[in-house]
Design a protein around this motif. Structure first.
Motif, PDB file in Angstrom:
ATOM      1  N   ARG A 192      -5.079   5.228 -12.338  1.00 43.99           N
ATOM      2  CA  ARG A 192      -5.291   5.534 -10.927  1.00 43.99           C
ATOM      3  C   ARG A 192      -6.685   5.076 -10.540  1.00 43.99           C
ATOM      4  NH1 ARG A 192      -4.570  11.080  -7.266  1.00 43.99           N
ATOM      5  NH2 ARG A 192      -5.187  10.034  -5.332  1.00 43.99           N
ATOM      6  N   GLY A 193      -6.749   4.219  -9.527  1.00 40.48           N
ATOM      7  CA  GLY A 193      -8.024   3.659  -9.121  1.00 40.48           C
ATOM      8  C   GLY A 193      -8.680   2.877 -10.237  1.00 40.48           C
ATOM      9  N   ARG A 218       0.825  -1.214   0.000  1.00 35.62           N
ATOM     10  CA  ARG A 218       0.000   0.000   0.000  1.00 35.62           C
ATOM     11  C   ARG A 218       0.857   1.261   0.000  1.00 35.62           C
ATOM     12  NH1 ARG A 218      -2.966  -3.142   3.603  1.00 35.62           N
ATOM     13  NH2 ARG A 218      -2.164  -2.026   5.421  1.00 35.62           N
ATOM     14  N   GLY A 229       0.343   3.708  -3.911  1.00 36.85           N
ATOM     15  CA  GLY A 229      -1.063   3.757  -3.551  1.00 36.85           C
ATOM     16  C   GLY A 229      -1.908   3.154  -4.657  1.00 36.85           C
ATOM     17  N   ASP A 230      -2.937   3.882  -5.117  1.00 36.25           N
ATOM     18  CA  ASP A 230      -3.804   3.353  -6.177  1.00 36.25           C
ATOM     19  C   ASP A 230      -3.354   3.792  -7.568  1.00 36.25           C
ATOM     20  OD1 ASP A 230      -4.448   6.025  -6.036  1.00 36.25           O
ATOM     21  OD2 ASP A 230      -6.614   5.739  -6.036  1.00 36.25           O
ATOM     22  N   PRO A 290       1.495   7.981  -1.498  1.00 29.56           N
ATOM     23  CA  PRO A 290       0.109   7.512  -1.494  1.00 29.56           C
ATOM     24  C   PRO A 290      -0.747   8.336  -0.559  1.00 29.56           C
ATOM     25  CG  PRO A 290       1.527   6.017  -0.251  1.00 29.56           C
ATOM     26  CD  PRO A 290       2.422   6.995  -0.932  1.00 29.56           C
ATOM     27  N   ALA A 324       3.917   0.906  -8.498  1.00 29.10           N
ATOM     28  CA  ALA A 324       2.666   1.240  -7.820  1.00 29.10           C
ATOM     29  C   ALA A 324       2.951   2.144  -6.636  1.00 29.10           C
ATOM     30  CB  ALA A 324       1.945  -0.026  -7.347  1.00 29.10           C
TER      31      ALA A 324
END
Length: 246
Positions: free
Chosen positions: A165-166, A136, A152-153, A243, A150
């Motif tokens: 992203r996401g 994460r 975060g998202d 993140p 990567a």
């Protein structure tokens, strides 16, 4: 698929080298058992039995994560955490404690810890928590993921030259892609304009700072638009990507 001896997909640092973990506990038997479980993941592990030796070990190892007992013979884990953050500000910290009070959990998280495990615990749980924290935080990747970064998202496939992203694809120009790649390869690290110019444009610094500012603004409009910002300006120092904190 590349796997650790544990049978799980191997998790490494973004550059493919072994993750570095510091285990801090004054119970030598527990520290050794924990260290063995983490080495079984293929990670580089050091141990320390008190706060002073933990900080000294961190200066040498520069760990990606620390498993930190709250109760230590010379101090408490919260004090050690503050010292660790002066050594490596982006280190992930998993607190261990024999106490189960809600107040202690809150204190650990507000002090800057990332997660909390109460004794007695299973080794599987500790390993799983650490793997999750490191993923994460954008500090680790699975070897079977291929050329992917990567934070975060935010995910970048370097081979396909795709960014999302996401789960939502983001269209970038070649220069924007290279700038974002440099930021994502150095998550939580402040990069100066001179460093960015040298790596992305192969320029000497003289008089071209506005180019960096311009392309950072382009990236923000695409990566951060309508979302919590990930790209931050550190006044007088440069730029950093990190993140979003939940």
């Amino acid at each position: 698929m590349n796997t650790a001896r544990s049978g799980r997909p191997a998790l490494t640092r973004l550059d493919g080298t072994p993750l570095r973990v510091l285990v801090v506990d004054d119970d030598p038997d527990l520290a050794e058992v924990l260290s063995g479980a983490l080495r079984y993941e293929g990670w580089q592990v050091r141990t320390a039995g008190d706060g002073a030796s933990a900080v000294a070990a961190a200066r040498e190892l520069l760990p990606d994560a620390v498993v930190l007992d709250v109760m230590l013979p010379d101090t408490d884990g919260f004090t050690v955490l503050r010292a660790l953050h002066t050594v490596k500000s982006d280190v992930c910290v998993l607190f261990l404690t024999a106490r189960d009070a809600v107040e202690d959990r809150i204190k650990g998280i507000t002090a800057g810890g990332d997660d909390y495990v109460t004794k007695p615990f299973s080794l599987e749980e500790v390993v799983a928590r650490l793997r999750g924290l490191l993923r994460r935080a954008g500090m680790a990747r699975q070897l079977d993921e291929g050329p992917r970064l990567a934070v975060g998202d935010l995910v970048m496939d370097e081979e396909a030259r795709e960014v999302a992203r996401g789960g939502e694809l983001i269209e970038l120009s070649p220069t924007e892609f290279e700038l974002l790649r440099f930021l994502m390869r150095n998550p939580r690290r402040v990069l100066s304009k001179a460093q960015i110019l040298d790596r992305v444009w192969s320029y000497d610094f003289g008089g071209r700072a506005h180019v960096v500012e311009l392309y950072i603004s382009y990236l923000r409009k695409k990566v951060d638009a309508g979302r919590e910002p990930m790209i931050h300006t550190v006044r007088g120092a440069g730029y950093v990507i990190k993140p979003v904190t939940p």
